[in-house]
Design a protein around this motif. Structure first.
Motif, PDB file in Angstrom:
ATOM      1  N   UNK A  90      17.281  44.321  10.427  1.00  0.00           N
ATOM      2  CA  UNK A  90      17.804  42.960  10.380  1.00  0.00           C
ATOM      3  C   UNK A  90      17.745  42.378  11.785  1.00  0.00           C
ATOM      4  N   UNK A  91      17.431  41.101  11.896  1.00  0.00           N
ATOM      5  CA  UNK A  91      17.228  40.482  13.208  1.00  0.00           C
ATOM      6  C   UNK A  91      17.899  39.120  13.253  1.00  0.00           C
ATOM      7  N   UNK A  92      17.953  38.581  14.463  1.00  0.00           N
ATOM      8  CA  UNK A  92      18.367  37.200  14.689  1.00  0.00           C
ATOM      9  C   UNK A  92      17.564  36.647  15.845  1.00  0.00           C
ATOM     10  N   UNK A  93      17.431  35.329  15.879  1.00  0.00           N
ATOM     11  CA  UNK A  93      16.624  34.688  16.915  1.00  0.00           C
ATOM     12  C   UNK A  93      17.236  34.836  18.300  1.00  0.00           C
ATOM     13  N   UNK A  94      18.555  34.829  18.379  1.00  0.00           N
ATOM     14  CA  UNK A  94      19.252  34.889  19.668  1.00  0.00           C
ATOM     15  C   UNK A  94      19.875  36.268  19.865  1.00  0.00           C
ATOM     16  N   UNK A  95      19.856  36.748  21.099  1.00  0.00           N
ATOM     17  CA  UNK A  95      19.162  36.216  22.280  1.00  0.00           C
ATOM     18  C   UNK A  95      17.661  36.467  22.201  1.00  0.00           C
ATOM     19  N   UNK A 154      18.087  43.252  17.283  1.00  0.00           N
ATOM     20  CA  UNK A 154      17.612  44.126  16.211  1.00  0.00           C
ATOM     21  C   UNK A 154      18.753  45.013  15.747  1.00  0.00           C
ATOM     22  N   UNK A 155      19.108  44.919  14.474  1.00  0.00           N
ATOM     23  CA  UNK A 155      20.134  45.754  13.865  1.00  0.00           C
ATOM     24  C   UNK A 155      19.480  46.586  12.766  1.00  0.00           C
ATOM     25  N   UNK A 157      17.982  41.014  -1.389  1.00  0.00           N
ATOM     26  CA  UNK A 157      18.632  40.200  -0.363  1.00  0.00           C
ATOM     27  C   UNK A 157      17.788  40.168   0.908  1.00  0.00           C
ATOM     28  N   UNK A 158      17.825  39.030   1.575  1.00  0.00           N
ATOM     29  CA  UNK A 158      17.134  38.873   2.859  1.00  0.00           C
ATOM     30  C   UNK A 158      18.009  38.235   3.926  1.00  0.00           C
ATOM     31  N   UNK A 159      19.270  37.902   3.581  1.00  0.00           N
ATOM     32  CA  UNK A 159      20.209  37.317   4.535  1.00  0.00           C
ATOM     33  C   UNK A 159      21.548  38.029   4.381  1.00  0.00           C
ATOM     34  N   UNK A 160      22.122  38.423   5.513  1.00  0.00           N
ATOM     35  CA  UNK A 160      23.420  39.100   5.544  1.00  0.00           C
ATOM     36  C   UNK A 160      24.400  38.169   6.235  1.00  0.00           C
ATOM     37  N   UNK A 161      25.444  37.745   5.518  1.00  0.00           N
ATOM     38  CA  UNK A 161      26.365  36.727   6.000  1.00  0.00           C
ATOM     39  C   UNK A 161      27.749  37.320   6.241  1.00  0.00           C
TER      40      UNK A 161
END
Length: 712
Positions: free
Chosen positions: A108-113, A118-119, A190-194
């Protein structure tokens, strides 16, 4: 066999045929045989089979059948399942847990930073653990043997009946905490973890946690007030009214969502004591003795965590006694207390802005006071805007009423708590990198393709710049670690291999997160020769394949990098090397097994809870490093084995170790500062080198050998 000429025997045999070929024959199968057959059945088929009759229900309840189903899920191997069985009541309960958490396994990733977020969600012990890989440098031991730095993000633990328990990790004021919540839903694709906050109805007999701001109110008193306010309505009217007022968390304004998350995490947090600090997962099985010790510790830790989740704990940061680790307290907050805290923050605004301003000035003297004042101001503004102007907003146009009211959200239930949602959203993507929302506290799953015959290079790869791979130099003991996701794309009949950057271990980001480090045409061979004849072990280099492509380069600013021609070489031992034709720079990659790397890695402290889950602030430096103000040398400082080698050399020079044969006379004549400056390069300031020397001295010699610092 009966006589075919006798009609009565034919009738008797025919009447017995359904019973012989039906459930009786099915029940006559040994458990091992039926367990093998059940591997071809879905879980729905097995559950339906158990409803046919009592005999089949008893057969389906066999432990061997559900062990086979757990093995079919495929999260952990069979020998791990046998060990996990000690933590649940049955394999059926274990299968229930595995099926629910399986969609979470992966990257799982996020744009920032921009350096990378990377998780990796991996199996723990009757649990799954979300681990963030820290942007870092590699030392001389390389990827396989050098410890990878990681920080815990969350855990989902399986209870004895197979239900799920959510624990968010975080660190506040120098202390580690756990923030319990619920796993609300996990969709199979699922593709988004909220990370969200959700109001709930209070169940009968459920104990609730009063807000710590109102500990003088008893739970019974609060419950009487809630019941008295609803006494004039029937149960159907109450349920109908609340259903009409249900407001999704995502519809709230960003400031309200952030405030709720920070408020709830501040109330439900549980202190992390030494008994539950680690391990989160066992080490590699090859080290049999350590592995067995880890299993014992994991079983004890899991039992304590489940008790804390159900009963809570409430002790200060300085109180680390085991006797205070488990005390009564649940994970849900009374919504009446949240409303009171909003009202109370409004009523205290007068004192905060008093005539003499003394209280306001005192709060500003410390960071904690400033933070508390800011939170109260946010809550006060949100309350006044959502309460006092509710009618005017209802009469406004649809364009102005984009966000739901916080007041309506808080009226959706009696209690409130953290929730984890794993959902499927329609997301666009560019070169395998999803387009993300800037204001969602979310993580996004990267599609991991299994390598096939026609896509043999797909998957996660890691490496560094330079040849031979991983070899340090005197002026640079560490090299930036890159994680790349390799995927295939076909356009106009041409197959391309795209290497998307998801992690960059430099001190300051060079290229945007999610950018393509290189793109090669799989159908176009390269005729360029490989520049080197031997590898790090002086073995001759054998190039199996070479492809033409383009590598990333400086372009029109940071957001729009350019590209320059290069070639991708497939070398023996499964290595990939992309070489820029003009600069001769080389990026060497190898396929990664993140689970094994993390089991050999080194755990570092996490960020505050909300930021630890999803870091939304735009940043171009390493915000996850242990020394946020010295990010330029934090990777060299924390790079495990590399640091140990440097400390060993420094201690040899300073006399801590008596083996001075490996130290040259020239080095002995230099001061510790100059020696360490040469070892670390010129990226660190004098104060940072002193800090490094002090930390290394403490780690190696403990309380002794402090006199070396006086020389600086």
């Amino acid at each position: 066999m009966g006589n075919l000429n006798n009609p009565e025997e034919q009738i008797t045999d025919t009447a017995m045929l359904p019973e012989t070929c039906g459930s009786s024959l099915f029940l006559a199968l040994p458990d091992d045989v039926f367990a093998i057959i059940s591997r071809s059945l879905s879980l729905k088929d097995i559950c339906n089979l158990s409803r046919c009759c009592k005999s089949l229900s008893a057969l389906v309840a066999s432990e061997k059948i559900w062990l086979s189903q757990c093995d079919v899920v495929g999260i952990v191997p069979t020998r791990d399942l046998v060990e996990w069985r000690e933590g649940v009541v049955s394999y059926k309960a274990l299968c229930r847990f595995l099926v629910r958490v399986k969609p979470l396994i992966g990257i799982w990733v996020h744009q920032n930073p921009e350096l990378g977020n990377v998780v990796y969600v991996m199996p723990g012990f009757v649990s799954v653990v979300g681990c963030r890989i820290i942007p870092q440098e590699l030392g001389p031991l390389g990827i396989e043997d050098g410890p990878i730095l990681w920080a815990p993000v969350f855990e989902i633990i399986g209870d004895f009946d197979g239900s799920t328990t959510f624990l968010l990790h975080g660190r506040e004021k120098g202390c580690d905490f756990l923030y319990p919540g619920l796993v609300e839903s996990v969709e199979q694709n699922c593709n988004v973890l909220l990370l969200e906050v959700e109001p709930r109805e209070k169940r009968n007999g459920c104990k609730l946690l009063p807000s710590k701001s109102f500990t003088h109110h008893s739970t019974e008193e609060i419950s009487r007030k809630v019941c008295r306010s609803n006494s004039g309505l029937s149960r159907s009217q109450q349920v109908a009214g609340r259903n009409e007022a249900v407001v999704p968390f995502s519809r709230l304004a960003f400031g309200d969502r952030r405030t709720l998350l920070e408020t709830v995490t501040g109330q439900v947090r549980l202190m992390v004591t030494d008994s539950i600090r680690e391990p989160l997962f066992p080490r590699l099985r090859e080290a049999a003795e350590n592995f067995q010790k880890d299993l014992i510790l994991l079983l004890q830790r899991r039992s304590l965590l489940l008790q804390m989740y159900k009963f809570g704990s409430d002790h200060s940061c300085t109180d680390l006694n085991e006797s205070t680790a488990i005390s009564a307290g649940p994970i849900q907050l009374e919504l009446s207390d949240i409303r009171k805290s909003l009202d109370r923050s409004s009523s205290t605004s007068t004192s905060l802005n008093g005539d003499d301003g003394q209280t306001h000035g005192n709060n500003r003297k410390s960071i904690g006071g400033y933070f508390r004042a800011s939170i109260k101001q946010i809550l006060r503004k949100s309350s006044s805007l959502n309460g006092g102007r509710a009618m005017s907003r209802l009469n406004s146009s649809s364009g102005e009423n984009r966000h739901a009211l916080l007041h309506d959200f808080l009226n959706s239930g009696d209690t409130i708590g953290l929730t984890l949602h794993a959902t499927k959203m329609k997301l666009s993507a560019y070169r395998a990198w999803p387009n993300m929302h800037d204001t969602q506290f979310a993580l996004y799953k990267l599609p991991m393709r299994v390598p096939t015959e026609d896509q043999e290079y797909a998957g996660l790869w890691g490496g560094t710049f330079g040849w031979p791979p991983g070899r340090p130099t005197e002026d640079k003991p560490g090299k930036a670690l890159f994680f790349l996701l390799l995927s295939y794309e076909e356009t106009d009949g041409k197959r391309s291999l795209i290497a998307t950057k998801i992690l960059e271990g430099t001190h300051y980001v060079l290229h945007p997160n999610g950018s393509a480090m290189f793109i090669v045409n799989i159908d176009e061979p390269s005729l360029d020769p490989f520049p080197w004849d031997s590898d790090a072990d002086s073995h001759p280099v054998s190039v199996k394949h070479a492809f033409m492509g383009e590598g990333i380069a400086n372009g029109y600013g940071f957001r729009y990098p350019g590209s320059k021609p290069g070639s991708l070489f497939v070398i023996q031992n499964g290595l990939l090397a992309f070489i820029w034709k003009e600069s001769r720079a080389v990026l060497t990659l190898q396929r990664l097994n993140l689970q094994d790397l993390l089991k050999k890695g080194e755990q570092v402290p996490a960020l505050p809870p909300v930021a630890n889950f999803s870091y939304l602030t735009k940043s171009y430096s390493n915000v996850f490093a242990g020394f946020s103000n010295t990010s330029t040398c934090s990777s060299s400082l924390r790079a495990g084995a590399s640091l140990l080698l440097l400390v060993t050399r420094e201690c040899q020079v300073s006399g801590c170790f008596r083996d001075d044969k490996s130290v040259s006379p020239t080095q002995r004549g230099l001061s510790p500062y100059v020696r360490y400056k040469r070892l670390l390069g010129h990226s660190c300031t004098s104060a940072q080198v002193v800090l490094i020397l002090y930390r290394c001295e403490v780690e190696i010699e403990g309380k002794g050998k402090r006199k070396e610092m006086l020389c600086l």
